[in-house]
Design a protein around this motif. Structure first.
Motif, PDB file in Angstrom:
ATOM      1  N   ILE A 177       0.856  -1.192   0.000  1.00  0.00           N
ATOM      2  CA  ILE A 177       0.000   0.000   0.000  1.00  0.00           C
ATOM      3  C   ILE A 177       0.884   1.231   0.000  1.00  0.00           C
ATOM      4  CG2 ILE A 177      -1.792   1.248   1.289  1.00  0.00           C
ATOM      5  CD1 ILE A 177      -1.518  -2.077   2.560  1.00  0.00           C
ATOM      6  N   LEU A 178       0.522   2.222  -0.783  1.00  0.00           N
ATOM      7  CA  LEU A 178       1.219   3.510  -0.753  1.00  0.00           C
ATOM      8  C   LEU A 178       0.289   4.563  -0.166  1.00  0.00           C
ATOM      9  CD1 LEU A 178       3.725   5.112  -3.046  1.00  0.00           C
ATOM     10  CD2 LEU A 178       1.678   6.444  -2.525  1.00  0.00           C
ATOM     11  N   HIS A 179       0.805   5.302   0.805  1.00  0.00           N
ATOM     12  CA  HIS A 179       0.041   6.339   1.509  1.00  0.00           C
ATOM     13  C   HIS A 179       0.622   7.707   1.165  1.00  0.00           C
ATOM     14  CE1 HIS A 179      -0.413   8.439   5.706  1.00  0.00           C
ATOM     15  NE2 HIS A 179      -1.256   8.957   4.829  1.00  0.00           N
ATOM     16  N   THR A 180      -0.236   8.594   0.689  1.00  0.00           N
ATOM     17  CA  THR A 180       0.151   9.968   0.384  1.00  0.00           C
ATOM     18  C   THR A 180      -1.007  10.882   0.779  1.00  0.00           C
ATOM     19  OG1 THR A 180       0.852  11.490  -1.373  1.00  0.00           O
ATOM     20  CG2 THR A 180      -0.639   9.732  -2.014  1.00  0.00           C
ATOM     21  N   SER A 181      -0.740  12.180   0.872  1.00  0.00           N
ATOM     22  CA  SER A 181      -1.801  13.108   1.273  1.00  0.00           C
ATOM     23  C   SER A 181      -1.394  14.539   0.964  1.00  0.00           C
ATOM     24  CB  SER A 181      -2.097  12.982   2.778  1.00  0.00           C
ATOM     25  OG  SER A 181      -1.026  13.501   3.549  1.00  0.00           O
ATOM     26  N   ASP A 182      -2.351  15.446   1.157  1.00  0.00           N
ATOM     27  CA  ASP A 182      -2.109  16.900   1.159  1.00  0.00           C
ATOM     28  C   ASP A 182      -1.375  17.380  -0.084  1.00  0.00           C
ATOM     29  OD1 ASP A 182      -2.943  17.983   4.042  1.00  0.00           O
ATOM     30  OD2 ASP A 182      -2.121  15.964   4.268  1.00  0.00           O
ATOM     31  N   TRP A 183      -1.902  16.986  -1.239  1.00  0.00           N
ATOM     32  CA  TRP A 183      -1.300  17.438  -2.500  1.00  0.00           C
ATOM     33  C   TRP A 183      -1.524  18.937  -2.700  1.00  0.00           C
ATOM     34  CZ3 TRP A 183      -2.721  13.286  -6.752  1.00  0.00           C
ATOM     35  CH2 TRP A 183      -2.204  12.036  -6.367  1.00  0.00           C
ATOM     36  N   HIS A 184      -2.671  19.449  -2.306  1.00  0.00           N
ATOM     37  CA  HIS A 184      -3.010  20.876  -2.460  1.00  0.00           C
ATOM     38  C   HIS A 184      -2.798  21.341  -3.902  1.00  0.00           C
ATOM     39  CE1 HIS A 184      -3.939  22.023   1.709  1.00  0.00           C
ATOM     40  NE2 HIS A 184      -3.101  21.056   2.027  1.00  0.00           N
ATOM     41  N   LEU A 185      -3.330  20.567  -4.834  1.00  0.00           N
ATOM     42  CA  LEU A 185      -3.177  20.924  -6.244  1.00  0.00           C
ATOM     43  C   LEU A 185      -3.806  22.291  -6.514  1.00  0.00           C
ATOM     44  CD1 LEU A 185      -4.003  17.499  -7.940  1.00  0.00           C
ATOM     45  CD2 LEU A 185      -1.758  18.438  -7.349  1.00  0.00           C
ATOM     46  N   GLY A 186      -3.089  23.107  -7.255  1.00  0.00           N
ATOM     47  CA  GLY A 186      -3.547  24.458  -7.556  1.00  0.00           C
ATOM     48  C   GLY A 186      -3.009  25.508  -6.617  1.00  0.00           C
ATOM     49  N   ARG A 187      -2.296  25.095  -5.576  1.00  0.00           N
ATOM     50  CA  ARG A 187      -1.760  26.075  -4.620  1.00  0.00           C
ATOM     51  C   ARG A 187      -0.625  26.866  -5.259  1.00  0.00           C
ATOM     52  NH1 ARG A 187      -1.001  25.411   1.802  1.00  0.00           N
ATOM     53  NH2 ARG A 187      -0.314  27.530   2.218  1.00  0.00           N
ATOM     54  N   GLN A 217       3.990  20.253  -9.036  1.00  0.00           N
ATOM     55  CA  GLN A 217       3.005  19.239  -8.678  1.00  0.00           C
ATOM     56  C   GLN A 217       2.914  18.168  -9.759  1.00  0.00           C
ATOM     57  OE1 GLN A 217      -0.238  21.984  -8.009  1.00  0.00           O
ATOM     58  NE2 GLN A 217       0.171  22.087  -5.807  1.00  0.00           N
ATOM     59  N   ARG A 218       3.060  18.575 -11.010  1.00  0.00           N
ATOM     60  CA  ARG A 218       3.075  17.589 -12.105  1.00  0.00           C
ATOM     61  C   ARG A 218       4.319  16.699 -11.997  1.00  0.00           C
ATOM     62  NH1 ARG A 218       1.849  20.873 -15.736  1.00  0.00           N
ATOM     63  NH2 ARG A 218      -0.346  20.296 -15.935  1.00  0.00           N
ATOM     64  N   GLU A 219       5.433  17.280 -11.602  1.00  0.00           N
ATOM     65  CA  GLU A 219       6.655  16.493 -11.394  1.00  0.00           C
ATOM     66  C   GLU A 219       6.441  15.466 -10.286  1.00  0.00           C
ATOM     67  OE1 GLU A 219      11.290  17.173  -9.898  1.00  0.00           O
ATOM     68  OE2 GLU A 219      10.032  18.914 -10.402  1.00  0.00           O
ATOM     69  N   PHE A 220       5.745  15.866  -9.212  1.00  0.00           N
ATOM     70  CA  PHE A 220       5.439  14.926  -8.139  1.00  0.00           C
ATOM     71  C   PHE A 220       4.592  13.773  -8.654  1.00  0.00           C
ATOM     72  CE2 PHE A 220       1.839  13.868  -5.269  1.00  0.00           C
ATOM     73  CZ  PHE A 220       2.521  12.959  -4.462  1.00  0.00           C
ATOM     74  N   VAL A 221       3.561  14.073  -9.425  1.00  0.00           N
ATOM     75  CA  VAL A 221       2.698  13.013  -9.959  1.00  0.00           C
ATOM     76  C   VAL A 221       3.508  12.049 -10.824  1.00  0.00           C
ATOM     77  CG1 VAL A 221       0.796  12.547 -11.563  1.00  0.00           C
ATOM     78  CG2 VAL A 221       0.550  14.320  -9.801  1.00  0.00           C
ATOM     79  N   ASP A 222       4.398  12.579 -11.660  1.00  0.00           N
ATOM     80  CA  ASP A 222       5.250  11.716 -12.481  1.00  0.00           C
ATOM     81  C   ASP A 222       6.100  10.798 -11.603  1.00  0.00           C
ATOM     82  OD1 ASP A 222       4.275  12.851 -14.803  1.00  0.00           O
ATOM     83  OD2 ASP A 222       5.968  14.236 -15.053  1.00  0.00           O
TER      84      ASP A 222
END
Length: 412
Positions: A3-13, A24-29
């Motif tokens: 399982i991978l746990h992530t949170s608090d992306w705050h996309l658009g900040r 944020q796009r680099e993080f998604v990649d």
């Protein structure tokens, strides 16, 4: 099960108006590459996916693109819950399409999603208010996930206490959250991997300035005793600093935000969490550091010349900068423009000037025209010559107030 746990992306900040979308796009990649490389079966996103209730279209596009890539056509399962910054309705609206990709989007506490199978094999084989049982390709065991999206009184549609004392409010809130989580935990079985995912502030958690929460701490702090003792892992969102929860009866962590969102997080490590769990055994936890995004740095320069030298290192140009400069007089507009030209990542500029700007005694400053007094005052506060528009605006507002400055309000 992995399982991978992530949170608090705050996309658009943004950072003082500067877009972070490319970071944020680099993080998604990076996240999608990590999920593939680590053989992840289930991804949990513990809230605050977006920064505001009505995020920009580019942020929504990035989120749905991320979901599609993470789910790999429904071969992996994804569970995402709403945080206090997310619109529950907006998040849950895509559920009819999300199911075909093995994705579950939980907007409200105790929300119930229908069962069904995605086209890639990931399926909700059972569900109820606030819980899901997931079947995932490549896993012999099922996952039972207790989902508690951000549980404010408004979203719970409950008044938790009639009293106003903070300690009594906190006790009432902890008891209500404990009752909900213990109720969800009754769905856990010895033959399943049992998880809790929620967006909460646990008492004793270390906060960061960038959280800008709607409600944080005080009456809405939850004590660790509220957590169920029969979960393999509790995945939390809300706090941006990665951390464990002291006193938790089972492994429990905040994954934190993937990017630093304020200069209070300078040099703070960022991470996601990989959990390996199987029925009947204690889960193992691996914290995976993130390297994406531009670092945030606070730079204190003794002079402009020292800052120019610092800018000569190309590595220093790939960061956001909170700049403090010591100077003997305010910077000129040309010098401020040159700072931003040489380093476009400079967000804030503070200039530390010696006491007694210009060596003029207070009696002499008081004799100056009000426009000049304000110019000197603003230069002192900003560290550089104020724009003419600012001075004009001050005089206009002063005229509206009758043309006088309240005593002590403009101390030069």
């Amino acid at each position: 099960m992995r399982i991978l746990h992530t949170s608090d992306w705050h996309l658009g900040r943004t950072l003082e108006g500067r877009s972070r979308l490319e970071e944020q796009r680099e993080f998604v990649d990076d996240l999608c590459d990590l999920v593939a490389a680590e053989g992840i079966h289930l991804i949990v996103i513990a809230g605050d996916i977006f920064d505001v209730y009505n995020p920009p279209a580019e942020a929504e596009n990035l989120f749905f693109e991320a979901l599609e890539r993470l789910s790999s056509g429904g071969k992996r399962a994804v569970v995402a819950i709403a945080g206090n910054h997310d619109s529950p309705e907006r998040l849950r609206a895509a559920n009819p399409l999300a199911l075909t990709h093995g994705i579950s989007l939980i907007g409200y506490p105790l929300e119930e999603l229908p069962t069904g199978r995605g086209k890639g094999g990931a399926a909700r084989v059972a569900s109820g208010p606030g819980w899901l049982e997931l079947e995932i390709p490549g896993c012999e065991e099922h996952a039972v996930v207790g989902c508690l999206a951000y549980p404010s009184e408004a979203r719970l549609n409950e008044v938790l206490s009639r009293v106003l004392e903070d300690n009594l409010l906190q006790q009432a809130y902890t008891e209500r959250i404990r009752a909900i989580l213990q109720g969800l935990a009754t769905r856990f079985r010895p033959d399943t991997v049992n998880l809790v995912v929620s967006h909460l502030y646990m008492a004793g958690g270390k906060e960061a300035e960038s959280e800008r929460p709607i409600q944080l701490g005080g009456a809405l702090a939850v004590e660790a005793r509220a957590l169920p003792s029969n979960a393999h892992y509790v995945a939390l969102g809300h706090l941006h600093r990665p951390q464990g929860v002291e006193g938790a009866p089972v492994p429990c962590r905040y994954a934190g935000s993937p990017l630093a969102y304020s200069f209070s997080e300078t040099d703070q490590p960022k991470e996601v969490v990989i959990v390996e769990a199987r029925p009947g055994s204690r889960a193992s936890i691996t914290r995976v550091p993130l390297r994406c995004g531009r670092p945030l740095k606070t730079w204190r320069a003794c002079s402009l010349e020292e800052f120019w030298t610092w800018c000569g290192d190309r590595e220093n140009l790939r960061c956001w900068v909170d700049l403090e400069i010591r100077a003997t007089e305010p910077l000129t507009p040309q010098e401020v423009a040159e700072i931003r030209r040489r380093h476009p990542g400079v967000v804030n500029i503070r200039v530390l000037l010696p006491e007694g700007l210009g060596g003029m005694p207070s009696s002499g400053r008081a004799a100056l025209p009000i426009r000049e007094q304000f110019r000197l005052f603003a230069a002192r506060q900003l560290g550089y010559e104020p724009p003419g528009e600012l001075v004009d605006l001050f005089l206009e507002l002063l005229d509206m107030e009758g043309g006088s400055v309240p005593e002590g309000r403009m101390d030069l």
